[in-house]
Structures are given as structure tokens and as C-alpha cells.
Design an enzyme around this catalytic site. Structure first.
Site, PDB file in Angstrom:
ATOM      1  CE  LYS A   1      52.321 -21.544  29.064  1.00  0.00           C
ATOM      2  NZ  LYS A   1      51.337 -20.466  28.904  1.00  0.00           N
TER       3      LYS A   1
HETATM    4  O1  G3P Z   1      50.222 -18.586  26.059  1.00  0.00           O
HETATM    5  C1  G3P Z   1      50.741 -17.311  26.389  1.00  0.00           C
HETATM    6  C2  G3P Z   1      49.744 -16.288  26.063  1.00  0.00           C
HETATM    7  O2  G3P Z   1      48.616 -16.512  26.855  1.00  0.00           O
HETATM    8  C3  G3P Z   1      50.114 -14.869  26.198  1.00  0.00           C
HETATM    9  O3  G3P Z   1      49.172 -14.192  25.433  1.00  0.00           O
HETATM   10  O4  G3P Z   1      47.751 -12.342  24.703  1.00  0.00           O
HETATM   11  O5  G3P Z   1      48.618 -12.418  27.060  1.00  0.00           O
HETATM   12  O6  G3P Z   1      50.146 -11.908  25.153  1.00  0.00           O
HETATM   13  P1  G3P Z   1      48.920 -12.629  25.605  1.00  0.00           P
END
Ligand code: G3P
Length: 218
Positions: free
Chosen positions: A84
Site C-alpha cells: 500500500k
Molecule cells: O482500507 C482503508 C480503510 O481502512 C479506511 O477506513 O474507516 O478508517 O475510514 P476508515
């Protein structure tokens, strides 16, 4: 639509894998920090548990050389590692360099269709638009996802789109309706996808009636 689970918790990954619906895993430093284990231990456990499915691990460096160096180290951890890389000038340069080394990349922290266009042009294997975080600032995450799907289809880009930052089951439904390649979904949301009150009521009734009819199969 492929289903990835957006977690670093091995128990959650095993459950989705054992349900037979797991296509891959995405992690990030925040998710790894929630396991309560040293990051490397947690990451290796995931890679070994699902050796044939892609697992995204994120670099920490923000400069080109640092990202490439870290990516090479992470790639040694397993054949199924996907790196990533944050969407920055240096990150996009790193994607191109890693492609030349046959290291798979997932461009993360993508919030617009133009960023997604650049990620595809750099040769990224995956691009991760953050649907929920776009909604959080008052814009339409699913709308931006739709733009990305449309642009990619116009040019036949091979980069696979991972709808990320999914917060609820309606996000998943919208992703499926749009035909996105992959949704990376938190474990709790995958659990919710199974649930419907009429399934529970229906099963209860069938079991009561089976008792009344004295049905025993084995
Ligand atoms: O894969 C990216 C994701 O984990 C971000 O999610 O919920 O932290 O916005 P969030």
C-alpha cells in the site's frame, strides 16, 4: 464483486475465510495497531493463514527511496503481499519503480477521480478510494466511486478498484450495484450483510414445525 476484509485481526480474517467468501485482506498502520501484537507478528500470521490471497501492507516512509526500500522488505514477507502506497508525488513515482520489480501495489488515500486516474496511469495493481471519509466531509463517496469506474472503463485500465473506508451495508450494496471490482469491508459490516429479521423468524418457524411433524433426518 470480490470481498476483502479490512482488518488486521486474525480471528476476523479466519471467520470470513471459513465462511468461504474471502478474496483478500487490507491492513493499514491504524488497523495493525488495533491487534495488540507487534505489527510484524500480526502481518506474518495473516500472510501465512491465507497464502493464496492478496494482503495489503502499507509503507511508512514518505520519500521515494524510503518507500521503495520498505516495499522490498515487506514483499519478502510473502508471495501474497501487496504494497500500500499513499497517493503522493513520491508515492506515484514509487509505484512505477515497484512495477518494474514485479512488486504489486495498492495506491491508498485516494479521494478523487483525478487521483484515481493518475494511480492507474502509474501502473498500480489496485487503487483504494476512501468512500466513508469522503462522505465524512460532506461529499458523495459513492458518486466519486462511480466516476472512477466510468473513467477506468473508458480507457480499459487494468488497475482494480478497491472501494475502501466502507462504513455500512448500504455502502456495500451501492458498490455491488456499480459493479466495483472489490470492496474491502470491516468485519462488523460483513456480519451485518448476513442478517435479516425474516431469516431468523422463518428459521424459528421451520424448526417449530419440524418438531410438530416429528421430522428427524439422521
Ligand atoms: O482500507 C482503508 C480503510 O481502512 C479506511 O477506513 O474507516 O478508517 O475510514 P476508515
Amino acid at each position: 464483486m470480490k470481498i476483502f476484509v479490512d482488518t488486521a485481526k486474525i480471528e476476523e480474517i479466519k471467520k470470513v475465510r471459513d465462511w468461504g467468501i474471502l478474496d483478500g485482506v487490507t491492513t493499514n498502520p491504524s488497523l495493525l495497531s488495533q491487534t495488540g501484537k507487534p505489527w510484524k507478528e500480526a502481518a506474518l500470521e495473516i500472510l501465512k493463514e491465507i497464502p493464496n490471497k492478496p494482503v495489503s501492507l502499507e509503507v511508512i516512509a514518505t520519500d521515494f527511496e524510503g518507500m521503495v526500500k520498505e516495499a522490498k522488505e515487506l514483499a519478502k514477507m510473502g508471495d501474497n503481499v501487496v504494497i500500500k502506497i499513499p497517493f503522493t508525488y513520491e508515492g506515484i513515482k514509487a509505484v512505477k519503480a515497484l512495477k518494474a520489480e514485479n512488486i504489486k501495489t495498492n495506491v491508498t488515500l485516494v479521494f478523487s477521480s483525478l487521483q484515481a486516474l493518475i494511480a492507474a496511469k502509474s501502473g498500480a495493481d489496485y487503487v483504494s478510494p476512501f468512500i466513508g471519509r469522503i462522505d465524512d466531509i460532506g461529499y458523495d463517496g459513492i458518486g466519486i466511486l462511480e466516476e472512477i469506474i466510468h473513467i477506468y472503463s473508458l480507457y480499459n485500465f487494468e488497475t482494480e478498484i478497491i472501494a475502501a473506508s466502507i462504513r455500512h451495508i448500504d455502502h456495500v450494496k451501492q458498490c455491488a450495484l456499480l459493479g466495483v471490482d472489490i470492496a474491502t469491508i470491516p468485519f462488523k459490516v460483513i456480519e451485518q450483510m448476513f442478517k435479516h429479521p425474516l431469516t431468523d423468524i422463518g428459521l424459528k418457524r421451520f424448526l417449530e414445525d419440524a418438531k410438530k411433524a416429528d421430522i428427524t433426518i439422521i
